[in-house]
Design a protein around this motif. Structure first.
Motif, mmCIF file in Angstrom:
data_model
loop_
_atom_site.group_PDB
_atom_site.id
_atom_site.type_symbol
_atom_site.label_atom_id
_atom_site.label_comp_id
_atom_site.label_asym_id
_atom_site.label_seq_id
_atom_site.Cartn_x
_atom_site.Cartn_y
_atom_site.Cartn_z
ATOM 1 N N ILE A 15 -37.256 24.943 -7.306
ATOM 2 C CA ILE A 15 -36.481 23.759 -7.685
ATOM 3 C C ILE A 15 -37.021 22.511 -6.994
ATOM 4 C CG2 ILE A 15 -34.202 22.675 -7.483
ATOM 5 C CD1 ILE A 15 -32.955 25.350 -8.110
ATOM 6 N N THR B 167 -38.457 19.373 -9.126
ATOM 7 C CA THR B 167 -37.844 18.054 -8.951
ATOM 8 C C THR B 167 -38.897 17.023 -8.562
ATOM 9 O OG1 THR B 167 -35.814 19.135 -8.189
ATOM 10 C CG2 THR B 167 -36.029 16.777 -7.749
ATOM 11 N N LYS C 234 -33.576 24.421 -16.493
ATOM 12 C CA LYS C 234 -32.388 25.150 -16.927
ATOM 13 C C LYS C 234 -32.489 26.595 -16.419
ATOM 14 C CE LYS C 234 -29.683 22.363 -19.259
ATOM 15 N NZ LYS C 234 -29.342 22.632 -20.663
ATOM 16 N N ILE D 89 -25.234 27.417 -4.335
ATOM 17 C CA ILE D 89 -25.843 26.818 -5.514
ATOM 18 C C ILE D 89 -26.965 25.892 -5.067
ATOM 19 C CG2 ILE D 89 -24.153 24.927 -5.598
ATOM 20 C CD1 ILE D 89 -24.386 25.095 -8.699
ATOM 21 N N SER E 156 -29.603 22.905 -6.033
ATOM 22 C CA SER E 156 -29.679 21.780 -6.964
ATOM 23 C C SER E 156 -30.847 20.863 -6.597
ATOM 24 C CB SER E 156 -28.376 20.970 -6.933
ATOM 25 O OG SER E 156 -27.242 21.797 -7.067
ATOM 26 N N LYS F 274 -31.315 20.495 -2.739
ATOM 27 C CA LYS F 274 -30.090 20.618 -1.948
ATOM 28 C C LYS F 274 -29.530 22.027 -2.112
ATOM 29 C CE LYS F 274 -28.293 15.926 -1.509
ATOM 30 N NZ LYS F 274 -27.095 15.056 -1.705
ATOM 31 N N ARG G 138 -26.194 24.115 -1.370
ATOM 32 C CA ARG G 138 -24.779 24.004 -1.021
ATOM 33 C C ARG G 138 -24.172 25.401 -0.908
ATOM 34 N NH1 ARG G 138 -25.758 19.815 -4.676
ATOM 35 N NH2 ARG G 138 -25.071 17.737 -3.997
ATOM 36 N N ALA H 218 -18.582 24.163 -9.167
ATOM 37 C CA ALA H 218 -19.780 24.991 -9.094
ATOM 38 C C ALA H 218 -19.578 26.330 -9.789
ATOM 39 C CB ALA H 218 -20.175 25.204 -7.638
ATOM 40 N N SER I 85 -20.052 25.737 -14.106
ATOM 41 C CA SER I 85 -20.850 24.511 -14.172
ATOM 42 C C SER I 85 -21.652 24.374 -15.463
ATOM 43 C CB SER I 85 -21.831 24.479 -12.999
ATOM 44 O OG SER I 85 -22.752 25.544 -13.102
ATOM 45 N N LEU J 92 -25.290 21.879 -12.887
ATOM 46 C CA LEU J 92 -25.197 21.430 -11.503
ATOM 47 C C LEU J 92 -26.232 22.083 -10.597
ATOM 48 C CD1 LEU J 92 -21.314 21.333 -11.004
ATOM 49 C CD2 LEU J 92 -22.860 19.489 -11.698
ATOM 50 N N GLY J 93 -26.941 23.068 -11.103
ATOM 51 C CA GLY J 93 -27.918 23.775 -10.293
ATOM 52 C C GLY J 93 -27.966 25.242 -10.672
#
Length: 239
Positions: A83, A87, A94, A197, A199, A209, A211, A223, A226, A230-231
């Motif tokens: 991820i 990014t 997805k 999760i 993200s 990130k 979380r 979450a 989602s 959201l991730g």
């Protein structure tokens, strides 16, 4: 009475038994099931130039969903790295599950620049706490595997959908449920007491990130269901 009548009845009985046996055999052949094919298919060995569908073989609009590449992280660390890299490079991502039971195109990243992140290899049961009656699993664990592992430990999932091929992350993301008004209700996400999760993030966060949300966190409910926007759910704690 004709002396051949007993023989006739005997023959009819034998034929009936053979017919019933054949019907039963055909029935077992008909109900013998196999898992659907992997919904992600790539035309190159390095998982590029890919398409994704669902377990029904077609999305409602009959369109073909294409993606530039697919990733198969096998650990949370690999998922974080995937991820962060995507990014950094401005890719649309997805999450895709092992059998992709979602009817709408929730897993479609929308084009050749998109990245599919499959949770197929995130399929481990990480911890079972019999005393607390909780399980910690990765999001790619199927409902069948979850129920089987819980039963081995003397536990049970309160309610669940009837498709055993659903993954934990997929059924949470789409709000899948059984059917009851008992206890907290039939939605599986209502029995989740925590999750992780992953993200996209900013440059100051290393472009990712992570979380880790528990009961009481305001973001946990969002979450849980989602719809994949959201991730990518990495781990789940189920009570």
């Amino acid at each position: 009475m004709d002396q051949n009548m007993p023989m006739l009845f005997s023959t009819r009985s034998l034929l009936r038994q053979i017919l019933q046996s054949n019907i039963l055999f055909l029935f077992f052949l008909a109900v013998c099931c196999t898992p659907p094919e992997d919904p992600v298919k790539c035309s190159s060995p390095n998982n590029t130039n890919c398409t994704i569908t669902n377990s029904y073989g077609a999305f409602p609009d009959r369109s073909i969903c294409r993606a530039g590449s697919a990733a198969y992280p096998a650990t949370e660390e690999e998922l974080i790295a995937v991820i962060a890299n995507a990014t950094r490079n401005g890719l649309k991502m997805k999450a895709a599950t092992r059998f992709s039971h979602s009817i709408p195109k929730l897993a479609c990243p929308g084009g050749k620049e998109g990245l599919l992140i499959s949770t197929k290899l995130l399929n481990r049961v990480l911890n079972i706490d019999v005393k607390a009656m909780t399980m910690t699993v990765e999001s790619g664990v199927t409902l069948r595997e979850l129920i089987s592992e819980a039963a081995t430990a003397g536990l049970a999932l309160s309610y669940a959908p009837y498709w055993w091929g659903l993954t934990v992350g997929g059924l949470l993301g789409t709000g899948a449920h059984g059917s009851t008004l008992w206890d907290k209700g039939s939605s599986v996400h209502d029995y989740v007491v925590g999750l992780t999760i992953v993200s996209p993030g900013g440059a100051e966060d290393g472009f990712v990130k992570v979380r880790r949300l528990n009961d009481g966190d305001q973001e946990l409910n969002a979450a849980k269901v989602s719809l994949g926007v959201l991730g990518v759910i990495s781990q789940v704690w189920i009570n």
